[in-house]
Design a protein around this motif. Structure first.
Motif, PDB file in Angstrom:
ATOM      1  N   LEU A 124       0.725  -1.313   0.042  1.00 51.02           N
ATOM      2  CA  LEU A 124      -0.113   0.163   0.056  1.00 51.02           C
ATOM      3  C   LEU A 124       1.012   1.368  -0.055  1.00 51.02           C
ATOM      4  O   LEU A 124       0.346   2.568   0.098  1.00 51.02           O
ATOM      5  CB  LEU A 124      -1.018   0.165   1.199  1.00 51.02           C
ATOM      6  CG  LEU A 124      -1.971  -1.098   1.150  1.00 51.02           C
ATOM      7  CD1 LEU A 124      -2.784  -1.157   2.627  1.00 51.02           C
ATOM      8  CD2 LEU A 124      -2.999  -0.863   0.052  1.00 51.02           C
ATOM      9  N   ALA A 125       1.958   0.968  -0.212  1.00 55.08           N
ATOM     10  CA  ALA A 125       2.920   2.256  -0.007  1.00 55.08           C
ATOM     11  C   ALA A 125       3.583   2.951  -1.148  1.00 55.08           C
ATOM     12  O   ALA A 125       4.025   3.913  -1.259  1.00 55.08           O
ATOM     13  CB  ALA A 125       4.187   1.811   0.987  1.00 55.08           C
ATOM     14  N   GLY A 126       2.936   2.344  -2.303  1.00 59.40           N
ATOM     15  CA  GLY A 126       3.600   2.870  -3.610  1.00 59.40           C
ATOM     16  C   GLY A 126       2.869   4.249  -3.711  1.00 59.40           C
ATOM     17  O   GLY A 126       1.888   4.654  -3.316  1.00 59.40           O
ATOM     18  N   GLU A 127       3.178   4.907  -4.938  1.00 60.57           N
ATOM     19  CA  GLU A 127       2.607   6.081  -5.476  1.00 60.57           C
ATOM     20  C   GLU A 127       1.624   6.181  -6.259  1.00 60.57           C
ATOM     21  O   GLU A 127       0.800   7.096  -6.806  1.00 60.57           O
ATOM     22  CB  GLU A 127       3.672   7.007  -5.741  1.00 60.57           C
ATOM     23  CG  GLU A 127       4.857   7.405  -4.833  1.00 60.57           C
ATOM     24  CD  GLU A 127       5.733   8.341  -5.456  1.00 60.57           C
ATOM     25  OE1 GLU A 127       5.753   8.604  -6.512  1.00 60.57           O
ATOM     26  OE2 GLU A 127       6.674   8.597  -4.585  1.00 60.57           O
ATOM     27  N   GLY A 128       1.153   4.879  -7.057  1.00 63.06           N
ATOM     28  CA  GLY A 128       0.433   4.552  -8.016  1.00 63.06           C
ATOM     29  C   GLY A 128      -1.256   4.746  -7.405  1.00 63.06           C
ATOM     30  O   GLY A 128      -1.237   4.846  -6.155  1.00 63.06           O
ATOM     31  N   PRO A 129      -2.127   4.797  -8.302  1.00 64.41           N
ATOM     32  CA  PRO A 129      -3.524   4.992  -7.885  1.00 64.41           C
ATOM     33  C   PRO A 129      -4.003   3.769  -7.080  1.00 64.41           C
ATOM     34  O   PRO A 129      -3.587   2.710  -7.118  1.00 64.41           O
ATOM     35  CB  PRO A 129      -4.397   4.860  -9.196  1.00 64.41           C
ATOM     36  CG  PRO A 129      -3.127   5.344 -10.320  1.00 64.41           C
ATOM     37  CD  PRO A 129      -2.098   4.666  -9.772  1.00 64.41           C
ATOM     38  N   LEU A 130      -4.616   4.204  -5.935  1.00 61.26           N
ATOM     39  CA  LEU A 130      -5.455   2.956  -5.231  1.00 61.26           C
ATOM     40  C   LEU A 130      -7.129   3.238  -5.775  1.00 61.26           C
ATOM     41  O   LEU A 130      -7.580   3.936  -5.632  1.00 61.26           O
ATOM     42  CB  LEU A 130      -5.349   3.685  -3.790  1.00 61.26           C
ATOM     43  CG  LEU A 130      -6.216   2.411  -2.690  1.00 61.26           C
ATOM     44  CD1 LEU A 130      -5.293   1.116  -2.873  1.00 61.26           C
ATOM     45  CD2 LEU A 130      -6.044   3.152  -1.383  1.00 61.26           C
ATOM     46  N   VAL A 131      -7.318   1.929  -5.959  1.00 59.45           N
ATOM     47  CA  VAL A 131      -8.633   1.541  -6.517  1.00 59.45           C
ATOM     48  C   VAL A 131      -9.506   0.844  -5.294  1.00 59.45           C
ATOM     49  O   VAL A 131      -9.049  -0.110  -4.751  1.00 59.45           O
ATOM     50  CB  VAL A 131      -8.661   0.925  -7.477  1.00 59.45           C
ATOM     51  CG1 VAL A 131     -10.153   0.567  -8.185  1.00 59.45           C
ATOM     52  CG2 VAL A 131      -7.725   1.354  -8.839  1.00 59.45           C
TER      53      VAL A 131
END
Length: 847
Positions: free
Chosen positions: A152-159
């Protein structure tokens, strides 16, 4: 029939409570709100009504292709919104319990997105990466337990995926918690329906500005729910009124219950005969998204789905026209994908739904979404303690078969109890199939140690599936799964004398060939039947004692793994006793272990991939001098060192332990166990196991033969049935035995090993492997090897009648001696010569 003629499954609630659904693009027709939603009444003081989805697969059995297709299509819309580059960096999060399968389907539609769902089931050793509350729910706490903390720590979108948006509170709680820990620039919210009010929609927009992130929303349909001011009071009054009115509610009751059944209620449940099917779940693939599900896991699952669907289809009754695949609470995606594969394979109507912890009123009316419900105790040892669970619209739906899919954590005695889910289902269908998906526990053997974008750290080669009767063995398919390969078409038999010479000269290992199967005379067969009748109660008591000891000390849900083939009849009997006495449906497999070469490591890998090794209990018939006990312990140590897979307990559970080699046993008496009297014809018509390099590769199971041609002489079923018929008779005595054993010092004494060394020295036999102590091992010597002589305890009585008969037939002398810790001992002399013959003209050893 036009849509105007179809009764909407929300009309009953709408008329009585004044609830209105108003769609933004119209509420009727395909894809409209009334097509997607019905209405029911909650048993919840926080919200009176329940929006019942027709495409979610939770409360309403639906075509699995429609359920999966709805989620997948939403995922495609997410990918289109984000673009391929951003979609490749996205993570999809679904909500438990209702949207775990929907969220997973959305992740599939996005294409390469790893998936995680919230859970209400804490897992020891897994640290929470977040949590939030669902304010209107009856069970509010959600945990996020990713195996990889960086998921959950990435910078990409969270859906974020939920089945419906009603107020938006759940999404706000989630984003607030996660954004504080792992801030990002973009969120996408996905739902089947968006039912927020104008005020709630404004709150979400305001929140997005507050955190400085972009928030997009995708839904199949949108609208609002118009509620009168007194809806809560009116709703509770309706619930109370109809709770007291007999309807189509089916509640399983214990088989001992004597209360009368009310109108429309199912009769008292009974322990069911659910057919268990081994799915062949791919190794290393999680059962769902509770700890994360990577694209590589998805690929492995897709490859395995056709084979798993075939196995389920084979377990269905011939001619079944309507089949339900029923998932279990948070376990939605695995049964959904299994259902879609089954739907493609079967020429039948396949439906899909799952059980739930959500209490909803059932009303038998076409205008009400929940027409029937099954009620049963929770069977997954929930963290919030014992509770009630439900299955809606299953009773009275006319299913010819129901395939119940649970994870192994939910495969508990409560599932199989007289008031459990399987009993509830059995009251409403003629055929129940149970499929158990191995629960994925991070860090456990068989679990992957990878990050989501990577395949599992240790890729194992594909493993074969267990063989089962009647295709392999005369045992029923549920009795045992053979972790063996079928070598029935290979010529493996050699004359006993030739085998003995090759074995003793070092020219061949005993496991590289098979002895010619002994064909018992009429006299010997009669002796077997008489011995069986005489000893059945004693065997039944030993079976009961060892089984209850295992349940008390080893595991409440043991996986029985018998050492083929002497251990297999005992494993079957232990399984039958556990079911008869405790209502437990224990898995049972047979594996090969070869003295000097260890246990079948492919079988161990299969077991570790499908079960918790800590639950595995190895089972054998009896101990002699303890050679196999030592062999198993060493083999498991070697296997753990090579593979890193640990947790298998080397302690063998045996029916009889005359050698004092183990601490888990039914008795330490050396008495006649009739299954030792014969070979394959008392062991499901399966040969001794074979391990030969040209037949068994490094990733193959060891081999064995199925002697179908001996079916006319098969007494395997007779042996099992005769012993099992005495279970009730010996129950009290077995209970007393177990009570005494659990408080006794049962440490192995290895008395048998000391006796073997003493006999070896006294008789000039300098290889202890040629000294076979005990009734069982002596019988094997007479049936398979070239014996020299038999040592028998004085006044051994009827336990040695069959040994004396075999010895007479083979011209082998029987010496009665004093001081034996065993009833008898069979000797094979090392100075074997093919020229010596006995009284019957057959070759014997000569000193």
């Amino acid at each position: 029939m036009g849509t105007e003629d179809v009764v909407w499954s929300g009309s009953w609630v709408a008329e009585r409570l004044g609830v209105e659904l108003v769609g933004d693009g119209g509420d009727q027709g395909p894809g409209g709100l009334r097509d997607l939603l019905g209405l029911a009444l909650r048993r919840n003081p926080k919200r009176a009504h329940l929006l019942v989805s027709n495409v979610l697969g939770k409360h309403v059995p639906q075509l699995p292709s429609r359920v999966y297709g709805a989620g997948f299509a939403l995922g495609e819309r997410v990918r289109e919104l984000l673009g391929d580059e951003a979609a490749a960096r996205a993570v999809v999060l679904g909500y438990a319990e209702t949207a775990t399968g929907l969220g997973h389907a959305v992740a599939d539609g996005v294409g390469v997105a790893p998936y995680l769902h919230s859970t209400r089931r804490p897992v020891d050793g897994v640290e929470a990466a977040g949590g939030f509350e669902e304010s209107h729910s009856h069970a509010t706490s959600h945990l996020l337990l990713p195996e990889d903390p960086a998921l959950l720590a990435g910078e990409g979108p969270l859906v974020l995926v939920d089945d419906e948006f009603s107020t938006g509170n759940t999404v706000l709680n989630t984003v607030r918690d996660l954004h504080a820990r792992y801030p990002r620039e973009r969120y996408v919210i996905v739902a089947l329906v968006d039912m927020r009010s104008a005020r709630d929609r404004g709150r979400l927009e305001e929140f997005a500005r507050e955190i400085g992130a972009r928030v997009d929303l995708i839904a199949m349909a949108s609208g609002t729910v118009r509620l009168p001011e007194d809806v809560l009071a009116k709703g509770q009054a309706l619930v109370n009124r109809y709770d007291a009115t007999p309807g189509r509610e089916q509640r399983s009751a214990p088989a001992q219950a004597t209360r009368p059944a009310t109108a429309g209620e199912a009769p008292a449940g009974t322990v069911t005969g659910a057919v268990r099917v081994e799915l062949g779940w791919p190794a290393g693939v999680p059962d769902g998204g509770r700890h994360g599900f990577a694209p590589a896991h998805r690929d492995a699952l897709e490859a395995a789905l056709p084979g798993m669907a075939d196995r389920v289809a084979e377990a269905l009754p011939p001619g079944a026209r309507r089949v339900l695949v029923l998932g279990c609470e948070e376990l939605m995606y695995a049964p959904l994908r299994l259902a879609t594969a089954l739907e493609e394979r079967l020429d039948a109507e396949v439906r899909y739904s799952t059980t739930t912890r959500s209490p909803v009123l059932a009303v038998d009316d076409p205008g009400y979404a929940i027409r029937t419900r099954l009620v049963f105790p929770a069977h997954d040892d929930p963290a919030d303690g014992p509770g009630t669970r439900y299955a809606y619209n299953v009773a009275g739906a006319g299913f010819d078969a129901v395939v119940a899919v649970v994870d192994s954590a939910a495969d508990t005695p409560a599932l199989h109890a007289p008031d459990g889910l399987l009993a509830a289902l059995a009251a409403h269908t003629g055929h129940v199939v149970l499929a158990v998906v191995p629960s994925y526990i991070p860090g456990a053997p068989g679990a992957s140690d990878d990050v989501p974008e990577q395949p599992p750290l240790r890729q194992e080669p594909p493993m074969p599936e267990p063989l089962r009767g009647p295709a392999f063995s005369s045992y029923a398919p549920e009795d045992v799964g053979w972790l063996l390969q079928d070598l029935s078409d290979v010529e493996l038999e050699a004359p006993t004398e030739e085998r003995e010479e090759a074995i003793q000269s070092g020219g061949a290992h005993y496991a590289e060939s098979l002895p010619v199967e002994y064909q018992p005379s009429a006299q010997y067969q009669q002796l077997f039947k008489a011995a069986l009748e005489t000893s059945a109660a004693r065997i039944a008591q030993a079976v009961a004692t060892v089984t209850d000891t295992v349940l008390a000390e080893r595991s409440p849900r043991p996986v029985l793994v018998s050492l083929a083939r002497a251990g297999t009849p005992v494993g079957v009997l232990m399984r039958r006793y556990a079911r008869h006495r405790h209502g437990l449906d224990l898995p049972h497999y047979a594996v090969s272990i070869v003295r000097g070469r260890g246990i079948d490591e492919t079988a161990l890998r299969w077991l570790a991939a499908h079960h918790d090794p800590a639950d595995v209990v190895f089972v054998d018939g009896w101990t002699g001098k303890g050679a196999i006990t030592r062999e198993l312990a060493q083999a498991l140590d070697d296997f753990a060192a090579r593979t890193g897979v640990r947790g298998f307990d080397p302690e063998i559970a045996v029916l009889a332990d005359p050698g004092g080699c183990v601490k888990t046993y039914g008795t330490r008496e050396d008495f006649l166990i009739p299954s030792a009297c014969l070979n394959s014809t008392v062991s499901g018509l399966i040969s001794r196991t074979v391990l030969r390099a040209d037949l068994v590769g490094p990733d193959d199971f060891h081999g064995a033969k199925f002697y179908r041609e001996l079916a006319g002489d098969d007494v395997s079923g007779l042996f099992l049935d005769t012993v099992a018929a005495r279970f009730d008779e010996v129950a009290a005595a077995a209970d007393a035995d177990v009570k005494e054993l659990l408080s006794a010092d049962r440490a192995p004494t290895w008395e048998g090993w000391a006796a073997v060394e003493r006999i070896s020295e006294e008789y000039g036999i300098h290889d202890v492997n040629l000294v076979k102590p005990g009734v069982g091992e002596t019988t094997r010597v007479l049936l398979r090897r070239v014996p020299w002589k038999i040592l028998a305890k004085r006044d051994a009585g009827a336990d040695l009648d069959h040994v004396r008969l075999l010895a007479e037939q083979r011209g082998v002398p029987v010496e009665e001696v004093d001081g034996l810790p065993y009833t008898c001992v069979g000797l094979i002399h090392p100075q074997y010569t093919r020229g010596a013959t006995g009284a019957d003209g057959k070759a014997v050893a000569a000193k």
